[in-house]
Design an enzyme around this catalytic site. Structure first.
Site, PDB file in Angstrom:
ATOM      1  N   GLY A  95       0.747  -1.205   0.106  1.00 40.03           N
ATOM      2  CA  GLY A  95       0.150   0.077   0.016  1.00 40.03           C
ATOM      3  C   GLY A  95       0.961   1.214  -0.015  1.00 40.03           C
ATOM      4  N   GLU A 119       5.642   4.135   0.948  1.00 41.42           N
ATOM      5  CA  GLU A 119       5.034   2.986   0.550  1.00 41.42           C
ATOM      6  C   GLU A 119       5.448   1.920   1.640  1.00 41.42           C
ATOM      7  OE1 GLU A 119       4.494   0.700  -3.645  1.00 41.42           O
ATOM      8  OE2 GLU A 119       5.896   2.383  -3.655  1.00 41.42           O
ATOM      9  N   VAL A 120       4.470   1.132   1.807  1.00 41.44           N
ATOM     10  CA  VAL A 120       4.835  -0.281   2.427  1.00 41.44           C
ATOM     11  C   VAL A 120       4.919  -1.379   1.541  1.00 41.44           C
ATOM     12  CG1 VAL A 120       4.434  -1.920   4.522  1.00 41.44           C
ATOM     13  CG2 VAL A 120       3.858   0.525   4.521  1.00 41.44           C
ATOM     14  N   GLY A 163       0.419   9.190   1.347  1.00 37.75           N
ATOM     15  CA  GLY A 163       0.833  10.316   0.879  1.00 37.75           C
ATOM     16  C   GLY A 163       2.373  10.654   0.788  1.00 37.75           C
ATOM     17  N   MET A 164       3.102   9.943   1.852  1.00 35.01           N
ATOM     18  CA  MET A 164       4.609  10.272   1.667  1.00 35.01           C
ATOM     19  C   MET A 164       5.424   8.817   1.524  1.00 35.01           C
ATOM     20  SD  MET A 164       5.265  13.317   4.222  1.00 35.01           S
ATOM     21  CE  MET A 164       4.257  12.467   5.737  1.00 35.01           C
ATOM     22  N   ASP A 211      -3.612   9.232  14.549  1.00 27.74           N
ATOM     23  CA  ASP A 211      -4.302   8.812  13.434  1.00 27.74           C
ATOM     24  C   ASP A 211      -4.945   6.988  13.688  1.00 27.74           C
ATOM     25  OD1 ASP A 211      -5.380   8.694  10.829  1.00 27.74           O
ATOM     26  OD2 ASP A 211      -3.719   8.189   9.686  1.00 27.74           O
TER      27      ASP A 211
END
Length: 399
Positions: free
Chosen positions: A18, A24-25, A21-22, A148
Site C-alpha cells: 500500500g 509505501e509499505v 501520501g509520503m 491517526d
C-alpha cells in the site's frame, strides 16, 4: 523502490502492500533470518511534486519529510509492545531511508468488521488490547500520541492479537519535540479525530482515547458516532454534538458500564475522558474468561482466544509457557495477585503510597513477567498499574 529490489543485501522486496501520501509499505523477504517482514520507504517524488517550482520550499519540505520519517523509527523503537507493530531495523536504499518492521499476517480491523458481527465479549477483547497499547504509549517519557488511530491502522493478526500500525504522524508530547506541521494544521483521519485535533490545538494521550471511543462505538453499533460520508459536517459534529449512546443503535443489549465508558471517551474536553488504565478496568468484567467456549459464529482471527486460554492449554496468541520454578519457590496465585493489584490501585486513587504498590513493583510484577510471560492479560494490567503508581509516587518503595 520496486519489486525485486534488494536492500542492504538482505531485504528482498516482494510486493507493495500500500501507498500513502509520503511512503509505501512493501512485503519483503529477510534473507538473513528467512522471515517475512514489512519495509516502509519514503516516496518523496509524489509528495514534493507540488513544490517543484520553488527550490527553497522544496528543500525545506524534503528535510521535514526525512526528519518525520526518522522520528517514526525512533517512536517504534521506544514503544516495543505486543499490541504495537515491532520495529526491526532501519537503513538507506540509495538516498532514501527505510524502516523494517514485523509483517503482520491477518486483517485490518476494518476488514475484520466487514466479515464479522461481534458479541460484547469480543468487543471487550479488542478494546482492551487497543487500550493496552495506548497505555504503553501514554506512560513512557515523553508520552506518544498516535494521531491517526482508526480501523485501518489496527491489525488483527492470525493469533487474534490487535496491533497498532502506521506511526507516521505519531507525536511525542514534549515541549522539546519538533513540530513538522504548523500549529493549527489538522492531521489524521477526520472520522476519528478528537475535537482538539479538529481545532489544531495541543494534543495529549487523551486525544487517542477519543479515537478509541469512536472505534468502540463502531464495534458496538457497526457505525462510527458521526457518519464519515458527511465529510463537510464532521468537524462541527465532533466539536459540538453529543452522539446518542451506542446502546440506542446496537442490535443487542449493551451493558450500562460500557455504554457510559464510550460516552466518556467521547467527551469534548480531554480532562473528562478516562485514561487507558480506567478503560481497561471498566471493560475487564466483560472479557471472556479462561475456559470459556469459542465464539459462535466463529471469528477468524479470534480476538478472544488469548483471554479464553487456560494455563494448561494456552492459545496461540498467549504468552510462551513459563519457566520452571526454582526449587523451593512457589508459583504466584492469580487471585492473590489480583487482590494486591486492587490494593495498589486503591492506594493510587487515595493519593497515599503503601504496601500494595511496593509489593506490586518490587516483587509481584517481576515474578509475574517471568512466570506468565509479557502477553498475559494480568501482567499487562499490572504493567499499567505500576506505571500509574510510579507516576504518582515515584518508585513505590516509600510509604
Amino acid at each position: 523502490m520496486k519489486t525485486g529490489d534488494l536492500l542492504n543485501e538482505r531485504y528482498e522486496l516482494l510486493e507493495s502492500l500500500g501507498k500513502g501520501g509520503m511512503a509505501e509499505v512493501w512485503k519483503a523477504h529477510d534473507r538473513q533470518t528467512g522471515n517475512t517482514v514489512a519495509v516502509k520507504g519514503l516516496r518523496p517524488e509524489d509528495f514534493l511534486r507540488a513544490f517543484e517550482g520553488n527550490s527553497e520550499v522544496y528543500a525545506q519540505q524534503y528535510k521535514l519529510m526525512r526528519e518525520r520519517f526518522g522520528r517514526e523509527a525512533s517512536v517504534l523503537r521506544a514503544l516495543a509492545h505486543p499490541n504495537i507493530v515491532t520495529y526491526l531495523d532501519t537503513g538507506m536504499f540509495g538516498d532514501e531511508p527505510y524502516i523494517v518492521m514485523e509483517y503482520i499476517e491477518g486483517l485490518s480491523l476494518r476488514e475484520f468488521l466487514e466479515r464479522h458481527v461481534l458479541a460484547v465479549s469480543a468487543v471487550a477483547a479488542i478494546i482492551t488490547q487497543i487500550a493496552w497499547a495506548l497505555g504503553r504509549m501514554s506512560l513512557i517519557e515523553p508520552p506518544i500520541v498516535h494521531r491517526d488511530l482508526k480501523p485501518d491502522n489496527i491489525r488483527i493478526n492470525t493469533r487474534g492479537a490487535a496491533q497498532l500500525i502506521d506511526f507516521g504522524i505519531a507525536l511525542p508530547v514534549s515541549p522539546e519535540t519538533a513540530r513538522y506541521t504548523e500549529q493549527g494544521t489538522t492531521l489524521g483521519s477526520r472520522g476519528y479525530l478528537s475535537p482538539e485535533q479538529h481545532d489544531g490545538l495541543d494534543l495529549t494521550p487523551k486525544s487517542d482515547i477519543y479515537a478509541l471511543g469512536c472505534i468502540s462505538y463502531l464495534l458496538l453499533t457497526g457505525e462510527p458516532p458521526f457518519p464519515i460520508e458527511q465529510a463537510s459536517q464532521l468537524k462541527r459534529r465532533h466539536c459540538e454534538e453529543i452522539p446518542p449512546p451506542p446502546s440506542t443503535a446496537a442490535q443487542y443489549n449493551v451493558p450500562e458500564a460500557i455504554d457510559d465508558l464510550v460516552m466518556r471517551m467521547l467527551a469534548k474536553e480531554p480532562a473528562e475522558r478516562p485514561t487507558a488504565s480506567e478503560v481497561i478496568e471498566v471493560v475487564a468484567p466483560l472479557l471472556p474468561q479462561p475456559g470459556n467456549p469459542a465464539p459462535n459464529p466463529s471469528l477468524k482471527p479470534d480476538p478472544t482466544a488469548m483471554f479464553r486460554a487456560t494455563p494448561d492449554a494456552p492459545s496461540d496468541a498467549g504468552a510462551p509457557p513459563p519457566p520452571r520454578a526454582a526449587r523451593g519457590s512457589r508459583w504466584l496465585n492469580r487471585r492473590q495477585v489480583t487482590d494486591q493489584l486492587a490494593l495498589a490501585k486503591a492506594e493510587r486513587d487515595r493519593g497515599q503510597p503503601g504496601p500494595g504498590g511496593q509489593a506490586l513493583i518490587n516483587d509481584l510484577l517481576p515474578r509475574a513477567r517471568a512466570e506468565w510471560g509479557p502477553l498475559d492479560r494480568l501482567v499487562r494490567d499490572m504493567e499499567l498499574a505500576a506505571e500509574d503508581y510510579r507516576r504518582a509516587f515515584g518508585d513505590g518503595t516509600h510509604g
